[in-house]
Design a protein around this motif. Structure first.
Motif, PDB file in Angstrom:
ATOM      1  N   SER A   1      -5.323  11.919  -5.669  1.00 24.71           N
ATOM      2  CA  SER A   1      -4.316  13.082  -6.953  1.00 24.71           C
ATOM      3  C   SER A   1      -5.120  12.899  -7.832  1.00 24.71           C
ATOM      4  CB  SER A   1      -2.786  12.856  -6.790  1.00 24.71           C
ATOM      5  OG  SER A   1      -2.895  11.854  -7.353  1.00 24.71           O
ATOM      6  N   LYS A   2      -5.361  11.285  -8.230  1.00 22.57           N
ATOM      7  CA  LYS A   2      -6.331  10.809  -9.196  1.00 22.57           C
ATOM      8  C   LYS A   2      -7.708  10.935  -9.351  1.00 22.57           C
ATOM      9  CE  LYS A   2      -3.115   6.897 -10.569  1.00 22.57           C
ATOM     10  NZ  LYS A   2      -2.615   7.308 -11.207  1.00 22.57           N
ATOM     11  N   LYS A   3      -8.523  11.734 -10.334  1.00 24.81           N
ATOM     12  CA  LYS A   3      -9.194  12.501 -10.210  1.00 24.81           C
ATOM     13  C   LYS A   3     -10.231  11.369 -11.004  1.00 24.81           C
ATOM     14  CE  LYS A   3     -11.621  15.215 -13.850  1.00 24.81           C
ATOM     15  NZ  LYS A   3     -11.518  16.454 -14.070  1.00 24.81           N
ATOM     16  N   ILE A   4     -11.664  10.920  -9.971  1.00 26.33           N
ATOM     17  CA  ILE A   4     -12.588   9.450 -10.176  1.00 26.33           C
ATOM     18  C   ILE A   4     -13.660  10.098 -10.721  1.00 26.33           C
ATOM     19  CG2 ILE A   4     -13.132   7.213  -9.721  1.00 26.33           C
ATOM     20  CD1 ILE A   4      -9.857   7.894  -9.801  1.00 26.33           C
ATOM     21  N   LEU A   5     -14.268   9.652 -11.430  1.00 25.04           N
ATOM     22  CA  LEU A   5     -16.089   9.845 -11.720  1.00 25.04           C
ATOM     23  C   LEU A   5     -16.835   8.566 -11.946  1.00 25.04           C
ATOM     24  CD1 LEU A   5     -18.011  11.437 -12.900  1.00 25.04           C
ATOM     25  CD2 LEU A   5     -17.898  10.302 -15.098  1.00 25.04           C
ATOM     26  N   ILE A   6     -17.132   8.841 -10.417  1.00 25.53           N
ATOM     27  CA  ILE A   6     -18.278   7.452 -10.464  1.00 25.53           C
ATOM     28  C   ILE A   6     -19.508   7.367 -10.613  1.00 25.53           C
ATOM     29  CG2 ILE A   6     -19.564   6.389  -8.044  1.00 25.53           C
ATOM     30  CD1 ILE A   6     -17.412   7.807  -6.229  1.00 25.53           C
TER      31      ILE A   6
ATOM     32  N   LEU B   1      -8.811   0.128  -4.350  1.00 28.92           N
ATOM     33  CA  LEU B   1      -8.263   0.686  -5.595  1.00 28.92           C
ATOM     34  C   LEU B   1      -7.193   1.025  -6.839  1.00 28.92           C
ATOM     35  CD1 LEU B   1     -11.831  -0.091  -6.183  1.00 28.92           C
ATOM     36  CD2 LEU B   1     -10.881  -1.122  -7.063  1.00 28.92           C
ATOM     37  N   ILE B   2      -7.548   1.943  -5.473  1.00 29.50           N
ATOM     38  CA  ILE B   2      -6.852   3.114  -5.945  1.00 29.50           C
ATOM     39  C   ILE B   2      -5.040   2.774  -6.620  1.00 29.50           C
ATOM     40  CG2 ILE B   2      -5.645   5.731  -6.128  1.00 29.50           C
ATOM     41  CD1 ILE B   2      -8.424   6.535  -6.458  1.00 29.50           C
ATOM     42  N   ASN B   3      -4.701   2.384  -4.725  1.00 25.36           N
ATOM     43  CA  ASN B   3      -3.706   1.440  -4.340  1.00 25.36           C
ATOM     44  C   ASN B   3      -2.627   0.682  -5.143  1.00 25.36           C
ATOM     45  OD1 ASN B   3      -2.651   3.654  -2.337  1.00 25.36           O
ATOM     46  ND2 ASN B   3      -4.263   2.775  -1.247  1.00 25.36           N
ATOM     47  N   ALA B   4      -3.784  -0.167  -5.368  1.00 24.72           N
ATOM     48  CA  ALA B   4      -3.550  -1.340  -6.510  1.00 24.72           C
ATOM     49  C   ALA B   4      -2.956  -0.550  -7.995  1.00 24.72           C
ATOM     50  CB  ALA B   4      -5.149  -2.248  -6.483  1.00 24.72           C
ATOM     51  N   TRP B   5      -4.020  -0.144  -8.266  1.00 28.66           N
ATOM     52  CA  TRP B   5      -3.773   1.433  -9.756  1.00 28.66           C
ATOM     53  C   TRP B   5      -2.423   1.556  -9.950  1.00 28.66           C
ATOM     54  CZ3 TRP B   5      -6.680   5.394 -11.636  1.00 28.66           C
ATOM     55  CH2 TRP B   5      -5.993   6.520 -12.847  1.00 28.66           C
ATOM     56  N   ASN B   6      -1.908   2.161  -8.384  1.00 28.45           N
ATOM     57  CA  ASN B   6      -0.525   2.571  -8.194  1.00 28.45           C
ATOM     58  C   ASN B   6       0.170   1.550  -8.309  1.00 28.45           C
ATOM     59  OD1 ASN B   6      -2.112   5.474  -8.427  1.00 28.45           O
ATOM     60  ND2 ASN B   6      -1.669   4.867  -6.128  1.00 28.45           N
TER      61      ASN B   6
ATOM     62  N   LEU C   1       0.785  -1.609   0.086  1.00 24.77           N
ATOM     63  CA  LEU C   1      -0.130  -0.232  -0.573  1.00 24.77           C
ATOM     64  C   LEU C   1       1.651   1.411   0.070  1.00 24.77           C
ATOM     65  CD1 LEU C   1      -2.871  -0.800   2.300  1.00 24.77           C
ATOM     66  CD2 LEU C   1      -2.321  -1.101  -0.445  1.00 24.77           C
ATOM     67  N   ILE C   2       0.315   2.319  -0.994  1.00 22.32           N
ATOM     68  CA  ILE C   2       0.995   3.188  -1.079  1.00 22.32           C
ATOM     69  C   ILE C   2       0.773   4.619  -0.374  1.00 22.32           C
ATOM     70  CG2 ILE C   2       1.845   4.696  -2.553  1.00 22.32           C
ATOM     71  CD1 ILE C   2       2.268   2.620  -4.772  1.00 22.32           C
ATOM     72  N   LYS C   3       1.444   5.112   0.569  1.00 24.60           N
ATOM     73  CA  LYS C   3       0.121   6.820   0.816  1.00 24.60           C
ATOM     74  C   LYS C   3      -0.112   7.184  -0.500  1.00 24.60           C
ATOM     75  CE  LYS C   3       0.278   9.515   3.810  1.00 24.60           C
ATOM     76  NZ  LYS C   3      -0.271   9.490   5.299  1.00 24.60           N
ATOM     77  N   LEU C   4      -1.513   7.284  -0.379  1.00 24.53           N
ATOM     78  CA  LEU C   4      -1.621   8.414  -0.857  1.00 24.53           C
ATOM     79  C   LEU C   4      -2.517   9.468  -1.281  1.00 24.53           C
ATOM     80  CD1 LEU C   4      -3.710   6.940  -3.897  1.00 24.53           C
ATOM     81  CD2 LEU C   4      -5.671   6.601  -2.472  1.00 24.53           C
TER      82      LEU C   4
END
Length: 144
Positions: free
Chosen positions: A13-18, A116-121, A7-10
């Motif tokens: 920064s990533k802009k997400i559309l839900i 999910l974003i940590n997995a992406w990073n 896990l990365i310190k998040l």
């Protein structure tokens, strides 16, 4: 494999559309939006709702209960996938980093989007999905 991800310190920064698609079940959609806004620990997101020409009072109820939310009313029911495609096109045009497609009857856990974003990073560009638990037996995986 997700279990190996460090896990990365998040930063948000990533802009997400839900993306949510509503048809007839405005109460589920309103509850889902409220849960997202209350529960998520990630903040750089925009929720966009597509109403697929619900023949009931869904569009009126959504606008009344979610006045600051962008809700698009379709003149015909194009189906689940086409409703989300409208939001995918919007996300691309408006330079979102990713889109999170949700069913409006889901219960969101606090760190779902962060994980999910940590997995992406950690893993790079792939398709990621959330684990879905049985609503009446939340210890049992329903999908994922």
């Amino acid at each position: 494999m997700l279990s190996k991800i460090k896990l990365i310190k998040l930063k948000d920064s990533k802009k997400i559309l839900i993306s949510l698609v509503n048809w007839l079940r405005f109460d589920d959609t309103i509850n889902c939006v409220n849960r997202i806004n209350r529960e998520l620990k990630y903040s750089n997101y925009l929720i966009r709702i597509i109403d697929s020409n619900s023949p009931n009072s869904s569009f009126k109820e959504l606008n009344s209960n979610l006045p600051s939310m962008e809700i698009i009313f379709l003149k015909e029911n194009l189906g689940y996938a086409s409703g989300h495609q409208i939001n995918v096109d919007f996300a691309i045009k408006n330079h979102f980093d990713a889109i999170w497609i949700l069913n409006s009857d889901l219960e969101i856990q606090k760190l779902t989007l962060t994980n999910l974003i940590n997995a992406w990073n950690a893993e790079g560009n792939h398709i990621f999905g959330s684990v879905t638990l049985k609503s009446k037996s939340p210890d049992i995986v329903d999908f994922g």
